[in-house]
Design an enzyme around this catalytic site. Structure first.
Site, PDB file in Angstrom:
ATOM      1  N   HIS A  38      -8.080  -0.260  -0.528  1.00 27.89           N
ATOM      2  CA  HIS A  38      -7.888  -1.396  -1.437  1.00 27.89           C
ATOM      3  C   HIS A  38      -9.183  -2.045  -1.893  1.00 27.89           C
ATOM      4  O   HIS A  38      -9.301  -3.263  -1.972  1.00 27.89           O
ATOM      5  CB  HIS A  38      -6.918  -2.405  -0.824  1.00 27.89           C
ATOM      6  CG  HIS A  38      -5.643  -1.753  -0.430  1.00 27.89           C
ATOM      7  ND1 HIS A  38      -4.843  -1.122  -1.353  1.00 27.89           N
ATOM      8  CD2 HIS A  38      -5.070  -1.544   0.782  1.00 27.89           C
ATOM      9  CE1 HIS A  38      -3.824  -0.573  -0.721  1.00 27.89           C
ATOM     10  NE2 HIS A  38      -3.942  -0.801   0.562  1.00 27.89           N
ATOM     11  N   SER A  63       0.826  -1.200   0.000  1.00 30.22           N
ATOM     12  CA  SER A  63       0.000   0.000   0.000  1.00 30.22           C
ATOM     13  C   SER A  63       0.868   1.261   0.000  1.00 30.22           C
ATOM     14  O   SER A  63       1.644   1.474  -0.924  1.00 30.22           O
ATOM     15  CB  SER A  63      -0.964  -0.028   1.195  1.00 30.22           C
ATOM     16  OG  SER A  63      -1.901   1.028   1.114  1.00 30.22           O
TER      17      SER A  63
END
Length: 308
Positions: free
Chosen positions: A192, A86
């Site tokens: 996400h 991430s």
């Protein structure tokens, strides 16, 4: 044999994480550079209170990762591969020489603001341990309310993202199915998944104004688990990773298949190290946090000598 430097994502943050970095000139220079890029003292961002804000968390993770990597580089080390989970992808891109650090600081500040603004409260992420992906996806398909698969960290370690009520129901059903743990993470946004598609498009517009270069160190995408060499592909990978599922297990497998046998997790924390040990046996995985610098030196030099 090769070395992977891995950079953690949101959830790994710790109060005082910038102040806990080694007091080395290269580290302090990195912190000063980040402060100059934002026209604010970034040392104020790592208090427990400040870390309630997504922008502060993401900036601290970026700065800590790059500062520690620069310290290792200053001591003569260089990774063969980099990857980030991430927000960690931004530090990986900087260390790979593909993204200017000052640009990354400004982009990450915007990234955090966009994510926080989109979901100021009532949303987040929950880790589910002990169930396989198929079982979790069936629970998600039955859920009422917005909730999605966010991270595939290991075969039986997955993270879901969505509204708090929807996640609570899925977590309860997961425990009933035999999940060892279903725990709400220290995340205030549903990362996400498609809920962040709009903020990702806004960030992509800002990315269009920033120069990216071909990585000088092999960059593995935590979203696709693939090697990225093209600057425009990297631009897309970084801008949109907030809205794409994290394929971290696949990323580790790709690294291992490419000959990586030493996994070094940059600060803060050691969560990625635990995940790597499942994949890198008989290789080694170690976290910068908690390790002695001379121990890291010895391990990294040992890998170089083996390559020769």
């Amino acid at each position: 044999m090769s070395t992977l430097w891995a950079f953690p994502g949101q959830g790994a943050q710790q109060p005082g994480m910038l102040h806990a970095l080694p007091d080395a000139p290269v580290v302090q220079a990195c912190i000063e550079q980040a402060s100059a890029a934002l026209s604010e003292d970034v040392r104020l961002l790592d208090s427990a209170e400040a870390l309630q804000n997504t922008r502060a968390v993401q900036l601290c993770l970026l700065i800590a990762g790059v500062a520690a990597a620069r310290l290792l580089s200053d001591r003569g080390h260089r990774p063969d591969y980099v990857a980030g989970l991430s927000i960690g992808a931004y530090a990986a891109a900087v260390v790979a020489g593909a993204l200017d650090f000052a640009d990354s600081v400004r982009l990450v500040a915007l990234r955090g603001e966009l994510m926080q603004r989109a979901y100021p409260n009532g949303y987040g992420m929950t880790a589910i341990l002990g169930l396989d992906q198929g079982s979790v996806e069936r629970l998600l398909a039955e859920a009422e309310g917005p909730v999605y698969l966010g991270n595939i960290n290991a075969e039986t370690q997955l993270v879901i993202a969505g509204s708090d009520p929807a996640m609570a129901v899925v977590a309860e059903r997961a425990r009933a199915l035999g999940a060892a743990c279903a725990r709400r993470l220290a995340m205030s946004v549903p990362s996400h998944c498609e809920l962040l598609a709009a903020p990702a498009r806004e960030l992509a517009a800002a990315f269009a104004k920033v120069e990216l270069r071909s990585p000088q160190v092999r960059y593995l995408s935590g979203s696709s688990a693939r090697l990225i060499r093209d600057p425009e592909t990297l631009r897309d990978d970084l801008a949109y990773n907030m809205s794409r599922v994290v394929e971290w297990q696949a990323t580790l497998v790709t690294a291992y298949e490419r000959g990586v046998r030493l996994h070094v997790e940059l600060p803060p924390g050691s969560v990625l190290t635990g995940l790597a040990r499942r994949v890198f046996e008989p290789g080694q995985a170690i976290a910068f946090t908690g390790a002695r610098l001379d121990t890291l030196d010895a391990m990294l030099r040992q890998e170089v000598s083996r390559d020769r």
